[in-house]
Design a protein around this motif. Structure first.
Motif, PDB file in Angstrom:
ATOM      1  N   VAL A 125       7.158   4.764  -4.978  1.00 30.69           N
ATOM      2  CA  VAL A 125       8.530   4.653  -5.053  1.00 30.69           C
ATOM      3  C   VAL A 125       8.602   2.843  -4.951  1.00 30.69           C
ATOM      4  CG1 VAL A 125       9.198   6.749  -3.727  1.00 30.69           C
ATOM      5  CG2 VAL A 125       8.726   4.761  -2.452  1.00 30.69           C
ATOM      6  N   SER A 126      10.044   2.368  -4.834  1.00 31.67           N
ATOM      7  CA  SER A 126      10.170   0.823  -4.957  1.00 31.67           C
ATOM      8  C   SER A 126      10.183   0.376  -3.615  1.00 31.67           C
ATOM      9  CB  SER A 126      11.593   0.605  -5.442  1.00 31.67           C
ATOM     10  OG  SER A 126      12.616   1.270  -4.524  1.00 31.67           O
ATOM     11  N   ARG A 127       9.946  -0.822  -3.436  1.00 29.13           N
ATOM     12  CA  ARG A 127       9.825  -1.593  -2.259  1.00 29.13           C
ATOM     13  C   ARG A 127      11.126  -1.585  -1.409  1.00 29.13           C
ATOM     14  NH1 ARG A 127       6.692  -5.814  -0.607  1.00 29.13           N
ATOM     15  NH2 ARG A 127       5.898  -5.931  -2.615  1.00 29.13           N
ATOM     16  N   PHE A 128      12.346  -1.371  -2.267  1.00 26.44           N
ATOM     17  CA  PHE A 128      13.613  -1.113  -1.696  1.00 26.44           C
ATOM     18  C   PHE A 128      13.537   0.365  -0.521  1.00 26.44           C
ATOM     19  CE2 PHE A 128      17.936   0.898  -1.719  1.00 26.44           C
ATOM     20  CZ  PHE A 128      18.771  -0.186  -1.222  1.00 26.44           C
ATOM     21  N   ASN A 129      12.957   1.314  -1.384  1.00 27.33           N
ATOM     22  CA  ASN A 129      13.019   2.426  -0.787  1.00 27.33           C
ATOM     23  C   ASN A 129      12.166   2.706   0.512  1.00 27.33           C
ATOM     24  OD1 ASN A 129      14.925   4.156  -2.010  1.00 27.33           O
ATOM     25  ND2 ASN A 129      13.699   4.355  -4.030  1.00 27.33           N
ATOM     26  N   ILE A 130      10.903   1.720   0.208  1.00 27.83           N
ATOM     27  CA  ILE A 130       9.997   2.138   1.306  1.00 27.83           C
ATOM     28  C   ILE A 130      10.680   1.266   2.459  1.00 27.83           C
ATOM     29  CG2 ILE A 130       7.779   0.618   2.033  1.00 27.83           C
ATOM     30  CD1 ILE A 130       7.308   3.096   0.644  1.00 27.83           C
ATOM     31  N   ARG A 131      11.547   0.270   2.253  1.00 30.09           N
ATOM     32  CA  ARG A 131      11.856  -0.604   3.357  1.00 30.09           C
ATOM     33  C   ARG A 131      12.857   0.436   4.163  1.00 30.09           C
ATOM     34  NH1 ARG A 131      12.249  -6.600   1.441  1.00 30.09           N
ATOM     35  NH2 ARG A 131      10.034  -7.410   1.691  1.00 30.09           N
ATOM     36  N   LEU A 132      13.731   1.236   3.439  1.00 25.60           N
ATOM     37  CA  LEU A 132      14.874   1.943   4.142  1.00 25.60           C
ATOM     38  C   LEU A 132      14.144   3.046   4.539  1.00 25.60           C
ATOM     39  CD1 LEU A 132      17.412   2.401   1.019  1.00 25.60           C
ATOM     40  CD2 LEU A 132      17.629   1.109   3.234  1.00 25.60           C
ATOM     41  N   GLN A 145       0.852  -1.143   0.008  1.00 26.37           N
ATOM     42  CA  GLN A 145       0.123   0.227   0.123  1.00 26.37           C
ATOM     43  C   GLN A 145       0.801   1.370  -0.015  1.00 26.37           C
ATOM     44  OE1 GLN A 145      -2.561  -0.454   3.418  1.00 26.37           O
ATOM     45  NE2 GLN A 145      -3.766  -2.037   2.609  1.00 26.37           N
ATOM     46  N   LEU A 146       2.011   1.162   0.874  1.00 25.12           N
ATOM     47  CA  LEU A 146       2.766   2.246   0.710  1.00 25.12           C
ATOM     48  C   LEU A 146       3.671   2.663  -0.438  1.00 25.12           C
ATOM     49  CD1 LEU A 146       4.512   1.746   4.106  1.00 25.12           C
ATOM     50  CD2 LEU A 146       2.693   3.210   3.723  1.00 25.12           C
ATOM     51  N   ILE A 147       3.936   1.481  -1.150  1.00 30.22           N
ATOM     52  CA  ILE A 147       4.593   1.730  -2.462  1.00 30.22           C
ATOM     53  C   ILE A 147       3.705   2.295  -3.592  1.00 30.22           C
ATOM     54  CG2 ILE A 147       5.231   0.190  -4.600  1.00 30.22           C
ATOM     55  CD1 ILE A 147       6.286  -1.928  -2.448  1.00 30.22           C
ATOM     56  N   GLU A 148       2.371   1.859  -3.528  1.00 32.65           N
ATOM     57  CA  GLU A 148       1.289   2.497  -4.643  1.00 32.65           C
ATOM     58  C   GLU A 148       1.197   3.962  -4.141  1.00 32.65           C
ATOM     59  OE1 GLU A 148      -3.514   1.787  -5.806  1.00 32.65           O
ATOM     60  OE2 GLU A 148      -2.388   0.457  -4.285  1.00 32.65           O
ATOM     61  N   ARG A 149       1.069   4.275  -2.777  1.00 37.61           N
ATOM     62  CA  ARG A 149       0.702   5.611  -2.262  1.00 37.61           C
ATOM     63  C   ARG A 149       1.822   6.612  -2.652  1.00 37.61           C
ATOM     64  NH1 ARG A 149      -1.257   8.171   3.503  1.00 37.61           N
ATOM     65  NH2 ARG A 149      -1.021  10.306   2.760  1.00 37.61           N
TER      66      ARG A 149
END
Length: 218
Positions: free
Chosen positions: A41-48, A34-38
């Motif tokens: 940005v990439s999953r990598f950046n969301i995790r960071l 959901q954060l990626i869609e909102r």
């Protein structure tokens, strides 16, 4: 690498803003998809970004359960505010040694606007001006380390700080405290500025302690 860092920073800043605005509530899960869609940005950046916000105390990451908005108890809020009292006292003292005539006028202007907000019963406006005043004092002081630490602490306290600003009668109590802080900085009196700031935040701690047994605040 620069693009990745920019993506992480954008995601982190946007998510921090959303959490502080109450769009994600304490204990709510932060679902990566959901954060990626909102935020786009990439999953990598969301995790960071989630790791950064975990370091700031806004997010809690649990193995096999993912991330959630960290719940901050009232008892922890009191402890954090005690640390803030020391840091902001230091900042007020330094501001009193560095303030210019122009900055003193800025302090006076915010103080006048705060007084008008209280007289008009505009307590949300008063809360905003309160934040502006403390930010101005930190800018005048120019103490980068204290500023960074206070910023992290204030982010963790955002929910309780907003609640306090709307308590009946609280602005009328804190207004003369802010006037005292402004006067001490204008008069270039670092000892009085530090004492005034510490007394002000000590009064916040007293209010928080009075709320410890209130429902829904833990």
């Amino acid at each position: 690498m620069a693009a990745e860092n920019n993506g992480k920073a954008a995601a982190r800043d946007a998510l921090r803003t959303a959490i502080l605005a109450g769009e994600y509530t304490p204990g709510e899960r932060l679902v990566e998809a959901q954060l990626i869609e909102r935020f786009g940005v990439s999953r990598f950046n969301i995790r960071l970004a989630l790791q950064d916000l975990s370091g700031e105390g806004l997010v809690e990451i649990q193995r096999n359960r993912g991330a959630q908005v960290r719940k901050i108890s009232l008892a922890e809020t009191i402890e954090i505010t005690q640390v803030r009292m020391v840091l902001e006292g230091l900042v007020a003292a330094q501001a009193a040694t560095r303030v210019t005539d122009e900055e003193a006028s800025e302090l006076d202007e915010i103080g006048l606007l705060m007084r008008r907000a209280v007289e008009a019963g505009e307590f949300r406006r008063y809360s905003d001006l309160n934040q502006q005043l403390h930010a101005l004092i930190r800018r005048i002081a120019g103490h980068a380390t204290a500023d960074r630490l206070i910023g992290t602490l204030r982010a963790q306290l955002a929910r309780h700080q907003f609640m306090l600003s709307l308590l009946p009668g609280r602005p009328m109590v804190s207004l003369p405290q802010h006037d005292r802080i402004i006067a001490a900085i204008r008069e270039r009196d670092p000892k009085e500025a530090e004492a005034a700031m510490r007394d002000h935040i000590a009064s916040v701690i007293e209010v928080l302690r009075s709320l410890e047994d209130a429902p829904g605040l833990h």
